[in-house]
Design a protein around this motif. Structure first.
Motif, PDB file in Angstrom:
ATOM      1  N   SER A  62     -24.171  95.798  16.267  1.00 18.29           N
ATOM      2  CA  SER A  62     -23.087  94.877  16.623  1.00 18.29           C
ATOM      3  C   SER A  62     -23.279  94.230  17.990  1.00 18.29           C
ATOM      4  O   SER A  62     -22.729  93.152  18.245  1.00 18.29           O
ATOM      5  N   MET A  63     -24.055  94.868  18.865  1.00 17.99           N
ATOM      6  CA  MET A  63     -24.233  94.327  20.212  1.00 17.99           C
ATOM      7  C   MET A  63     -24.775  92.902  20.203  1.00 17.99           C
ATOM      8  O   MET A  63     -24.211  92.012  20.860  1.00 17.99           O
ATOM      9  N   PRO A  64     -25.873  92.599  19.495  1.00 20.31           N
ATOM     10  CA  PRO A  64     -26.364  91.204  19.501  1.00 20.31           C
ATOM     11  C   PRO A  64     -25.345  90.218  18.940  1.00 20.31           C
ATOM     12  O   PRO A  64     -25.242  89.086  19.440  1.00 20.31           O
ATOM     13  N   PHE A  65     -24.585  90.631  17.928  1.00 19.26           N
ATOM     14  CA  PHE A  65     -23.594  89.717  17.354  1.00 19.26           C
ATOM     15  C   PHE A  65     -22.450  89.453  18.328  1.00 19.26           C
ATOM     16  O   PHE A  65     -21.942  88.324  18.403  1.00 19.26           O
ATOM     17  N   LYS A  66     -22.037  90.475  19.073  1.00 20.33           N
ATOM     18  CA  LYS A  66     -20.982  90.262  20.068  1.00 20.33           C
ATOM     19  C   LYS A  66     -21.454  89.351  21.192  1.00 20.33           C
ATOM     20  O   LYS A  66     -20.711  88.478  21.660  1.00 20.33           O
ATOM     21  N   LEU A  67     -22.706  89.537  21.634  1.00 18.10           N
ATOM     22  CA  LEU A  67     -23.249  88.651  22.661  1.00 18.10           C
ATOM     23  C   LEU A  67     -23.383  87.229  22.138  1.00 18.10           C
ATOM     24  O   LEU A  67     -23.086  86.258  22.861  1.00 18.10           O
ATOM     25  N   LEU A  68     -23.810  87.081  20.885  1.00 17.06           N
ATOM     26  CA  LEU A  68     -23.942  85.755  20.285  1.00 17.06           C
ATOM     27  C   LEU A  68     -22.583  85.068  20.195  1.00 17.06           C
ATOM     28  O   LEU A  68     -22.456  83.881  20.523  1.00 17.06           O
ATOM     29  N   LEU A  69     -21.562  85.806  19.751  1.00 15.51           N
ATOM     30  CA  LEU A  69     -20.215  85.244  19.672  1.00 15.51           C
ATOM     31  C   LEU A  69     -19.730  84.813  21.052  1.00 15.51           C
ATOM     32  O   LEU A  69     -19.170  83.723  21.212  1.00 15.51           O
ATOM     33  N   PHE A  70     -19.959  85.658  22.056  1.00 13.43           N
ATOM     34  CA  PHE A  70     -19.481  85.362  23.410  1.00 13.43           C
ATOM     35  C   PHE A  70     -20.169  84.122  23.965  1.00 13.43           C
ATOM     36  O   PHE A  70     -19.543  83.312  24.654  1.00 13.43           O
ATOM     37  N   VAL A  71     -21.458  83.960  23.659  1.00  8.91           N
ATOM     38  CA  VAL A  71     -22.192  82.796  24.160  1.00  8.91           C
ATOM     39  C   VAL A  71     -21.776  81.525  23.423  1.00  8.91           C
ATOM     40  O   VAL A  71     -21.599  80.457  24.025  1.00  8.91           O
ATOM     41  N   LEU A  72     -21.597  81.619  22.101  1.00 10.06           N
ATOM     42  CA  LEU A  72     -21.265  80.433  21.313  1.00 10.06           C
ATOM     43  C   LEU A  72     -19.903  79.859  21.682  1.00 10.06           C
ATOM     44  O   LEU A  72     -19.720  78.629  21.672  1.00 10.06           O
ATOM     45  N   VAL A  73     -18.949  80.705  21.989  1.00 11.56           N
ATOM     46  CA  VAL A  73     -17.604  80.215  22.339  1.00 11.56           C
ATOM     47  C   VAL A  73     -17.469  79.957  23.840  1.00 11.56           C
ATOM     48  O   VAL A  73     -16.376  79.638  24.304  1.00 11.56           O
ATOM     49  N   ASP A  74     -18.587  80.081  24.587  1.00 11.92           N
ATOM     50  CA  ASP A  74     -18.554  79.895  26.049  1.00 11.92           C
ATOM     51  C   ASP A  74     -17.515  80.842  26.650  1.00 11.92           C
ATOM     52  O   ASP A  74     -16.539  80.426  27.296  1.00 11.92           O
ATOM     53  N   GLY A  75     -17.754  82.136  26.436  1.00  6.49           N
ATOM     54  CA  GLY A  75     -16.767  83.152  26.770  1.00  6.49           C
ATOM     55  C   GLY A  75     -16.354  83.194  28.228  1.00  6.49           C
ATOM     56  O   GLY A  75     -15.167  83.325  28.550  1.00  6.49           O
ATOM     57  N   TRP A  76     -17.312  83.071  29.155  1.00  2.78           N
ATOM     58  CA  TRP A  76     -16.961  83.158  30.567  1.00  2.78           C
ATOM     59  C   TRP A  76     -16.040  82.023  30.976  1.00  2.78           C
ATOM     60  O   TRP A  76     -15.106  82.223  31.771  1.00  2.78           O
ATOM     61  N   ALA A  77     -16.299  80.828  30.450  1.00  2.69           N
ATOM     62  CA  ALA A  77     -15.413  79.701  30.775  1.00  2.69           C
ATOM     63  C   ALA A  77     -14.014  79.935  30.214  1.00  2.69           C
ATOM     64  O   ALA A  77     -13.011  79.614  30.874  1.00  2.69           O
ATOM     65  N   LEU A  78     -13.937  80.492  29.012  1.00  2.00           N
ATOM     66  CA  LEU A  78     -12.625  80.773  28.428  1.00  2.00           C
ATOM     67  C   LEU A  78     -11.867  81.829  29.228  1.00  2.00           C
ATOM     68  O   LEU A  78     -10.661  81.686  29.480  1.00  2.00           O
ATOM     69  N   ILE A  79     -12.589  82.883  29.631  1.00  2.00           N
ATOM     70  CA  ILE A  79     -11.933  83.953  30.373  1.00  2.00           C
ATOM     71  C   ILE A  79     -11.448  83.453  31.725  1.00  2.00           C
ATOM     72  O   ILE A  79     -10.284  83.660  32.120  1.00  2.00           O
ATOM     73  N   VAL A  80     -12.329  82.777  32.462  1.00  2.00           N
ATOM     74  CA  VAL A  80     -11.949  82.283  33.788  1.00  2.00           C
ATOM     75  C   VAL A  80     -10.839  81.239  33.676  1.00  2.00           C
ATOM     76  O   VAL A  80      -9.889  81.233  34.466  1.00  2.00           O
ATOM     77  N   GLY A  81     -10.956  80.343  32.691  1.00  2.00           N
ATOM     78  CA  GLY A  81      -9.906  79.342  32.503  1.00  2.00           C
ATOM     79  C   GLY A  81      -8.557  79.967  32.173  1.00  2.00           C
ATOM     80  O   GLY A  81      -7.519  79.536  32.688  1.00  2.00           O
ATOM     81  N   SER A  82      -8.562  80.994  31.335  1.00  2.00           N
ATOM     82  CA  SER A  82      -7.314  81.681  30.992  1.00  2.00           C
ATOM     83  C   SER A  82      -6.722  82.383  32.208  1.00  2.00           C
ATOM     84  O   SER A  82      -5.501  82.381  32.400  1.00  2.00           O
TER      85      SER A  82
END
Length: 259
Positions: free
Chosen positions: A232-252
């Motif tokens: 599951s680790m690669p899939f979670k990293l892939l999901l986080f990268v595809l949705v631009d996770g850091w930008a979403l977290i910081v923006g929220s």
């Protein structure tokens, strides 16, 4: 009298923190124009009460600077940010990636960014007039604490503030001016902990769904001895990268302080 003393102590801490942060922000601007002084310390016998008073003021200032990190934790947005970023790392299961130093550094600079209007107001209305000898120390302390109180009042939950007010105050306050700063600070911290854990729960949900799906697939394939985390680790990293996770977290996080 006790409340007044607490307010004076907090005002001194706020003014010292504002001065420290102002130096950090303005240092690149004036470092080339002003030569940096040297500091020397010595121990001598006091010959008059004025020297004793000066020594006590220096000791008090050093004490304030030593607890500046605690002030940062108690009265700014740092608590919510660092907890949410910690939840992100735990939800992805990346152990020490990003490192703790990176998380704390990002939380620190995001805190400077969010607190900039409050710190600029303290600098303009309290610190600079005091340094220019336009106001006395008492006025500077009073003006320094008000922007910090306004920020905490804008973020504190009414239920937390009411609970602590009922415990610490004999009479019901009519407005926010009746609430002591020493009551406001723990209520603010309690509200920050609640919000950060609520945001952490929302962060955990999508990663938990991925873990459950991977575990179900492995079980259906009879691969029960293979840890689901490895798959599951690669899939979670892939999901986080595809949705631009850091930008979403910081923006929220930034938007959560605008409400």
């Amino acid at each position: 009298m006790k409340t007044s003393l607490h307010n004076r102590i907090f005002s001194s801490l706020a003014l010292a923190l504002a001065a420290f942060l102002s130096v950090l922000v303005l240092f690149p601007a004036f470092s080339h124009a002003v030569s940096m002084p040297t500091i020397s310390f010595g121990v001598e016998n006091a010959t008059n009460p004025e020297q004793v008073s000066t020594g006590l003021q220096v000791l008090f200032l050093l004490t304030i600077l030593s607890i500046a990190p605690a002030i940062l934790l108690m009265t700014t947005c740092f608590t919510r940010i660092v907890i949410v970023l910690g939840f992100v790392r735990q939800a992805m299961g990346t152990q020490n990636m990003p490192p703790t130093q990176i998380i704390i550094g990002l939380a620190l600079f995001l805190s400077f960014f969010i607190m900039a209007p409050t710190l600029n107001k303290i600098n303009e209305e309290a610190l600079q007039p005091y340094l220019n000898e336009e106001i006395n120390q008492n006025d500077a302390l009073s003006k320094a604490v008000e922007p910090m109180r306004d920020f905490m009042f804008s973020q504190v939950k009414e239920s937390d503030l009411s609970m602590l007010s009922d415990i610490t105050m004999n009479n019901e306050p009519f407005d926010k001016n009746d609430i002591p700063t020493m009551t406001l600070i723990p209520a603010f911290m309690l509200s920050e902990l609640k919000r950060s854990f609520q945001m952490g729960f929302m962060i955990y949900v999508p990663f938990l769904v991925i873990d459950m799906i991977v575990a179900s697939i492995l079980m259906s394939m009879g691969m029960m001895m293979l840890p689901p985390v490895i798959i599951s680790m690669p899939f979670k990293l892939l999901l986080f990268v595809l949705v631009d996770g850091w930008a979403l977290i910081v923006g929220s996080l930034l938007k959560s302080f605008q409400g």
